[in-house]
Design a protein around this motif. Sequence first.
Motif, PDB file in Angstrom:
ATOM      1  N   ASN A 266       0.810  -1.213   0.000  1.00  0.00           N
ATOM      2  CA  ASN A 266       0.000   0.000   0.000  1.00  0.00           C
ATOM      3  C   ASN A 266       0.849   1.271   0.000  1.00  0.00           C
ATOM      4  OD1 ASN A 266      -2.940  -0.559   0.010  1.00  0.00           O
ATOM      5  ND2 ASN A 266      -2.404  -1.832   1.756  1.00  0.00           N
ATOM      6  N   ILE A 267       2.169   1.123  -0.129  1.00  0.00           N
ATOM      7  CA  ILE A 267       3.049   2.288  -0.216  1.00  0.00           C
ATOM      8  C   ILE A 267       3.010   2.818  -1.650  1.00  0.00           C
ATOM      9  CG2 ILE A 267       5.449   3.057  -0.073  1.00  0.00           C
ATOM     10  CD1 ILE A 267       5.788   1.056   2.233  1.00  0.00           C
ATOM     11  N   ARG A 268       2.799   4.105  -1.787  1.00  0.00           N
ATOM     12  CA  ARG A 268       2.644   4.716  -3.110  1.00  0.00           C
ATOM     13  C   ARG A 268       3.509   5.975  -3.202  1.00  0.00           C
ATOM     14  NH1 ARG A 268      -0.043   0.678  -3.133  1.00  0.00           N
ATOM     15  NH2 ARG A 268      -2.075   0.313  -4.111  1.00  0.00           N
ATOM     16  N   ASP A 275      -3.175  11.432  -8.051  1.00  0.00           N
ATOM     17  CA  ASP A 275      -4.095  10.907  -9.058  1.00  0.00           C
ATOM     18  C   ASP A 275      -5.314  10.247  -8.413  1.00  0.00           C
ATOM     19  OD1 ASP A 275      -2.412  11.776 -11.060  1.00  0.00           O
ATOM     20  OD2 ASP A 275      -1.499   9.811 -11.413  1.00  0.00           O
ATOM     21  N   THR A 276      -5.075   9.500  -7.336  1.00  0.00           N
ATOM     22  CA  THR A 276      -6.188   8.845  -6.650  1.00  0.00           C
ATOM     23  C   THR A 276      -7.097   9.867  -5.990  1.00  0.00           C
ATOM     24  OG1 THR A 276      -4.754   6.939  -6.207  1.00  0.00           O
ATOM     25  CG2 THR A 276      -6.794   7.079  -4.950  1.00  0.00           C
ATOM     26  N   LEU A 277      -6.514  10.894  -5.381  1.00  0.00           N
ATOM     27  CA  LEU A 277      -7.321  11.935  -4.759  1.00  0.00           C
ATOM     28  C   LEU A 277      -8.174  12.659  -5.791  1.00  0.00           C
ATOM     29  CD1 LEU A 277      -8.013  13.475  -2.141  1.00  0.00           C
ATOM     30  CD2 LEU A 277      -6.159  15.054  -2.688  1.00  0.00           C
ATOM     31  N   LEU A 278      -7.611  12.938  -6.962  1.00  0.00           N
ATOM     32  CA  LEU A 278      -8.379  13.597  -8.019  1.00  0.00           C
ATOM     33  C   LEU A 278      -9.574  12.736  -8.437  1.00  0.00           C
ATOM     34  CD1 LEU A 278      -5.499  15.003 -10.268  1.00  0.00           C
ATOM     35  CD2 LEU A 278      -7.078  16.326  -8.850  1.00  0.00           C
ATOM     36  N   TRP A 318      -7.536   0.213   6.927  1.00  0.00           N
ATOM     37  CA  TRP A 318      -7.907   0.795   5.631  1.00  0.00           C
ATOM     38  C   TRP A 318      -6.712   0.779   4.682  1.00  0.00           C
ATOM     39  CZ3 TRP A 318     -10.844   5.764   7.680  1.00  0.00           C
ATOM     40  CH2 TRP A 318     -12.111   5.367   8.137  1.00  0.00           C
ATOM     41  N   GLU A 319      -6.887   0.164   3.495  1.00  0.00           N
ATOM     42  CA  GLU A 319      -5.828   0.177   2.490  1.00  0.00           C
ATOM     43  C   GLU A 319      -5.777   1.541   1.812  1.00  0.00           C
ATOM     44  OE1 GLU A 319      -7.959   0.340  -0.356  1.00  0.00           O
ATOM     45  OE2 GLU A 319      -9.395  -0.231   1.144  1.00  0.00           O
ATOM     46  N   PHE A 320      -4.835   1.696   0.908  1.00  0.00           N
ATOM     47  CA  PHE A 320      -4.540   3.000   0.315  1.00  0.00           C
ATOM     48  C   PHE A 320      -5.773   3.645  -0.327  1.00  0.00           C
ATOM     49  CE2 PHE A 320      -3.195   5.570  -3.371  1.00  0.00           C
ATOM     50  CZ  PHE A 320      -2.371   6.487  -2.742  1.00  0.00           C
TER      51      PHE A 320
END
Length: 368
Positions: A266-268, A275-278, A318-320
Amino acid sequence: MSAPFDGAYRGLNVLVTGNTGFKGSWLSLWLSKLGAKVTGFSIDVPTNPSLFELAHIAELVDHRFGDVGDFEAIKRLISEVQPDLIFHLAAQPLVRLSYREPLATLATNVMGTANLLDAVRTWGEKCDVVVVTSDKCYHNDGRIEGYRETDPMGGYDPYSMSKGAAELVVDSWRNSYFRAPDSSARVASGRAGNVIGGGDWAADRIITDCIAALTKDEPIGTRNPLATRPWQHVLEPLSGYLLLGSQLRGGAPVDKGWNFGPDQDNIRNVQQLVDTLLTKWGSGSAIHLNEAGAPKEAIALSLNIEKARTELDWFPVWEFDRTIAETAFWYRKWFEGADIRSLTDAQIDTYMADAAKLDVRWARPESA
């Protein structure tokens, strides 16, 4: 009936230093929900807006303003409050600010920790302590694999060095004063990953920058898009700290240092986070900022959490993707004018329910 942390916090007299900050505010709310009597101690409210003020946390805790750099003030506070347990979160938490104010960073993060522990020592009554430091306390040699609790302390920048030094202070006081069988106190330390979640408005933090841009309909500027970090929701390390506190109170041999971070898969990197937040926000864009002469920051950083998993039966809930979704949801609701106390309470309840479904140790019924 489920009683998180074996019901250890019901009626417990708990002191939280740095309670007006991001993590301290979430911790104060959670402790209150668990039935603790909470006293807070902080030099100021560090941001505007702040979770502390938006959630009206001063209504739930006996808040005192003061400086952990003032030994006599800390000593008086502990004598007056007579805490059963202390969570020490008061700190200068920013890498970039540490470059501008190195001595102030050391005074708070190193001497503040020594002041607190020595005040506990000189008080002499039963009182356990959980000291919160950082994943940056380790000597970063550029490795990809996660740092273990046995790895050497260090730090290139003043902030990281101060966190490594704070861990050395903890270890010194533990071995010098809090090891005897009849010791009045025991001390554990928690080293968290890069903590994110609703209610953080500290400067030079990626989520703060993202939300500021999104709410102004501006592109998000990223400085180090390929830098990897152990991102985790704020409730993850707080559950670790609360578990340590409950175990200290129960006499378990947990008076040592502990890593609390995400699983390795889950380290990014920063770009993946943005990108995920967008995607979760539903709109927006990002650009790369080329900053000439920017302060040095590590490219790779991760924590090995095997010790917490095997010895404490602690693991992330909770995962990423879920972490980013919950963070985006919180800020979206804040932007829309939601009641922040209710919003934050609801996320704590959801997190505890999810932990119980996963059979995480601290979320089990007392009889389990």
